[in-house]
Design an enzyme around this catalytic site. Structure first.
Site, short mmCIF file in Angstrom:
data_model
loop_
_atom_site.label_atom_id
_atom_site.label_comp_id
_atom_site.label_asym_id
_atom_site.label_seq_id
_atom_site.Cartn_x
_atom_site.Cartn_y
_atom_site.Cartn_z
CE LYS A 20 47.79 41.27 38.58
NZ LYS A 20 47.95 42.69 38.82
CD GLU B 125 47.56 34.51 52.99
OE1 GLU B 125 48.00 34.31 51.81
OE2 GLU B 125 48.07 35.31 53.78
N GLY C 226 45.31 44.13 41.76
CA GLY C 226 44.38 43.37 42.60
C GLY C 226 43.30 44.24 43.22
NE ARG C 227 46.61 49.13 45.69
CZ ARG C 227 47.73 48.52 45.39
NH1 ARG C 227 47.82 47.22 45.50
NH2 ARG C 227 48.78 49.21 44.96
CD GLU D 292 47.88 46.04 49.01
OE1 GLU D 292 48.08 45.24 49.94
OE2 GLU D 292 47.21 45.75 48.01
CG HIS E 24 26.17 54.92 69.68
ND1 HIS E 24 25.38 55.45 70.68
CD2 HIS E 24 25.51 55.15 68.52
CE1 HIS E 24 24.29 55.97 70.14
NE2 HIS E 24 24.34 55.80 68.83
CE LYS F 109 52.28 38.46 50.03
NZ LYS F 109 51.90 38.26 48.67
C1 G6Q Z 1 46.15 44.15 45.73
C2 G6Q Z 1 47.26 43.36 46.18
C3 G6Q Z 1 46.91 42.18 47.06
C4 G6Q Z 1 46.45 40.97 46.30
C5 G6Q Z 1 46.41 39.77 47.24
C6 G6Q Z 1 45.94 38.52 46.55
O1 G6Q Z 1 46.26 45.09 45.00
O2 G6Q Z 1 48.03 42.99 45.10
O3 G6Q Z 1 45.96 42.50 48.02
O4 G6Q Z 1 45.21 41.19 45.71
O5 G6Q Z 1 47.67 39.57 47.78
O6 G6Q Z 1 46.75 38.22 45.47
P1 G6Q Z 1 46.30 37.18 44.41
O7 G6Q Z 1 45.08 37.68 43.73
O8 G6Q Z 1 47.45 37.05 43.46
O9 G6Q Z 1 46.02 35.89 45.13
#
Ligand code: G6Q
Length: 550
Positions: free
Chosen positions: A210, A216, A270-271, A356, A387, A515
């Site tokens: 996003k 990462e 994002g989620r 989150e 199990h 972070k």
């Molecule tokens: C989700 C969070 C988080 C995000 C990641 C990746 O709701 O905001 O999990 O999706 O940190 O972020 P980017 O999509 O910006 O790389």
């Protein structure tokens, strides 16, 4: 505007629930079932192709209506309207929350800052359709003209968990010649193990971020880009890399042609983004028609959530039950157990969605809340987890409410497999509810020929307190439409919990501190800066690890 005037736990409905919980603690579910032969019917909701049976919960008429009253007092209905209307309910980031617009199948206008967002959403959906079809049909091919059959989604958190969970859930719908991979972790192992399986000529990388600033994702994307360029040369990038982002500038800076960029918007968290272009990998794997069915399933639940009466509103009822145990029984965890191997990533997906969104301690009124918010979500596919952690769920000191997700038909009906699986889930839920008294355990031991002494010694160990709650959600089969329904149910459940706890479910400031600190520690680990400002533990660990790495 979006919060409650008075803290929810000071209100009458909260106090009433405290009393109800005290009363319900003395009541056994098995007795309630014996007394009311229609209990299952009464506490079940049938909607579309989904059945929610929530009768195996510690509720009766009085406590259930007290829960519904809590939702009323927390103004859940008003908040639902505000979300669907595009109001900026994500107050800390001043954003609308419109994942529901992404699956707004009747295409009614939804306005943010006076502008209808639907034309843009439809434009990107059309782009997803064209691109996914072109890849599947071999019309958009790699640099050397070969079909792109290995699709790598590079992303993390919300840009990984949804697409990964949904792609796996719908694996049976994948095009025969397409394989999908999900690269999320910064750990070089994640990257190398996937690249080792790939042929650059047939690989398409979808860089999902996003913000397009996530370390990462960008580090993985850079490594993959280098791998591709080493094999096929710089001009190949345009044919093997696409981006999904809200950040055009950063995408261009990374070296991906913005023609190959799929946009989404800051009103999609994002989620909550698997319905947007973040789901591109899903569309390529299962085909756009199926992707649309997934959106339709979610849309059906959106309409249900907006219009169903509270007692028959699936997300609302699930949220109230979760709050019931969390806030009135002091329960701190919740298990989600899909009895479908294809849903194996659902618990991980829900961990992010729930924890989150609602793992927060500052309310919308800018005060610290004085009640528990999100529980710990965990789970795994049944029967595997029977199990492992089920021992605790049956006989541990704390109760763990469970959601069992059950498709009546498997995609792989071989022999008796699925019937055995189904028998297991039904047995678990019944066993949790009924338990086994000590005299029942003793009778069983006696029937097995045990001596009096042995019976006395073992009967306590062999007994089960029971009275442990579970919800069962039954679907016909996990298809794209059903998956859309299931995910939307959990999204809205999470929303209702956030409303009642009076928190903003749509920011995630809690992930920032670590972070920031990692960025400081990195040069110290690399030896280019001294780590004198750390506590003694961190300082010692940095130098110990540096010594090991020398
Ligand atoms: C989700 C969070 C988080 C995000 C990641 C990746 O709701 O905001 O999990 O999706 O940190 O972020 P980017 O999509 O910006 O790389």
């Amino acid at each position: 505007m979006f919060g409650l005037k008075k803290e929810i736990n000071k209100g009458r409905s909260w106090k009433r629930l405290e009393k109800q919980a005290k009363r319900m603690r003395k009541i056994e579910m098995r007795d309630m079932f014996d007394k009311d032969l229609k209990r299952a019917e009464k506490y079940s909701i049938k909607f579309d192709n989904m059945l929610l049976d929530f009768s195996k919960n510690l509720i009766d008429d009085k406590s259930f209506s007290a829960l519904l009253k809590l939702a009323k007092d927390a103004k859940v209905a008003e908040r639902i309207e505000q979300m669907f209307a595009g109001n900026k309910i994500n107050t800390t980031e001043n954003r609308a929350v419109l994942h529901v617009a992404l699956r707004n199948k009747d295409n009614h206008p939804i306005y943010v800052d006076g502008k209808d967002v639907m034309p843009e959403i439809n434009r990107v959906l059309a782009k997803i359709k064209n691109f996914s079809e072109a890849v599947r049909l071999g019309k958009f091919v790699g640099h050397s003209g070969k079909k792109l059959t290995h699709i790598v989604n590079i992303g993390i958190g919300g840009s990984d968990l949804g697409p990964k969970m949904a792609s796996e859930a719908l694996k049976k719908y994948w095009a025969k010649d397409i394989q999908c991979y999900f690269m999320s972790n910064i750990d070089g192992t994640a990257c190398v193990e996937i690249l080792n399986k790939l042929d650059p000529e047939t690989t398409l990388f979808i860089v999902c971020s996003k913000t397009f600033t996530t370390i990462e994702t960008l580090t993985n994307a850079k490594t993959c880009r280098r791998w591709l360029v080493d094999a096929l040369g710089e001009p190949a990038v345009a044919k093997h890399f696409v981006a999904v982002s809200t950040n055009v500038e950063e995408v261009a800076k990374f070296g991906i042609d913005t023609e190959n960029m799929f946009e989404f918007w800051d009103f999609v968290g994002g989620r909550y983004s698997m319905w947007s272009a973040i789901g591109l990998v899903i569309a390529i794997a299962i085909g756009y028609e199926n992707f649309e069915k997934m959106l339709s399933g979610a849309y059906a639940v959106d309409k249900h959530f907006k219009t169903a009466e509270p007692a028959k509103n699936i997300p609302l009822v699930l949220a109230l039950l979760s709050i019931w145990y969390n806030n009135f029984f002091g329960i701190r965890s919740h298990a989600v157990i899909p009895y479908d191997q294809y849903l194996c990533y659902l618990p991980a997906y829900l961990q992010q969605l729930v924890m989150e969104s609602n793992g927060k301690l500052v309310g919308r009124d800018n005060k610290f809340v004085r009640y528990q918010t999100a529980p710990v979500i965990f789970g795994g596919a049944g029967t595997d987890v029977q199990h492992s952690f089920f021992q605790m769920i049956h006989q541990g000191t704390s109760m763990v409410p469970c959601d069992f997700i059950v498709p009546a038909i498997s995609h792989n009906e071989i022999g008796e497999h699925h019937e055995i699986l189904l028998a297991n889930v039904l047995a678990q839920s019944e066993a949790l509810m009924k338990g086994k008294t000590m005299s029942e355990a003793a009778a069983e031991l006696k029937a097995a020929g045990k001596s009096k002494e042995e019976i006395t010694r073992l009967k306590k160990y062999k007994s089960f307190k029971g009275n442990r709650p579970s919800n069962i959600m039954v679907f016909k089969k996990i298809d794209p439409y059903t998956l859309g329904m299931l995910v939307a149910v959990y999204e809205h459940k999470t929303f209702v919990e956030g409303v009642i706890w009076n928190i903003n479910s749509f920011d995630q400031m809690g992930v920032e501190l670590g972070k920031q600190m990692a960025l400081k520690i990195l040069p110290e680990l690399q030896g280019s800066r001294d780590g004198s400002k750390h506590d003694s533990s961190t300082k010692a660990l940095i130098s110990y690890i540096r010594r090991l790495r020398r």
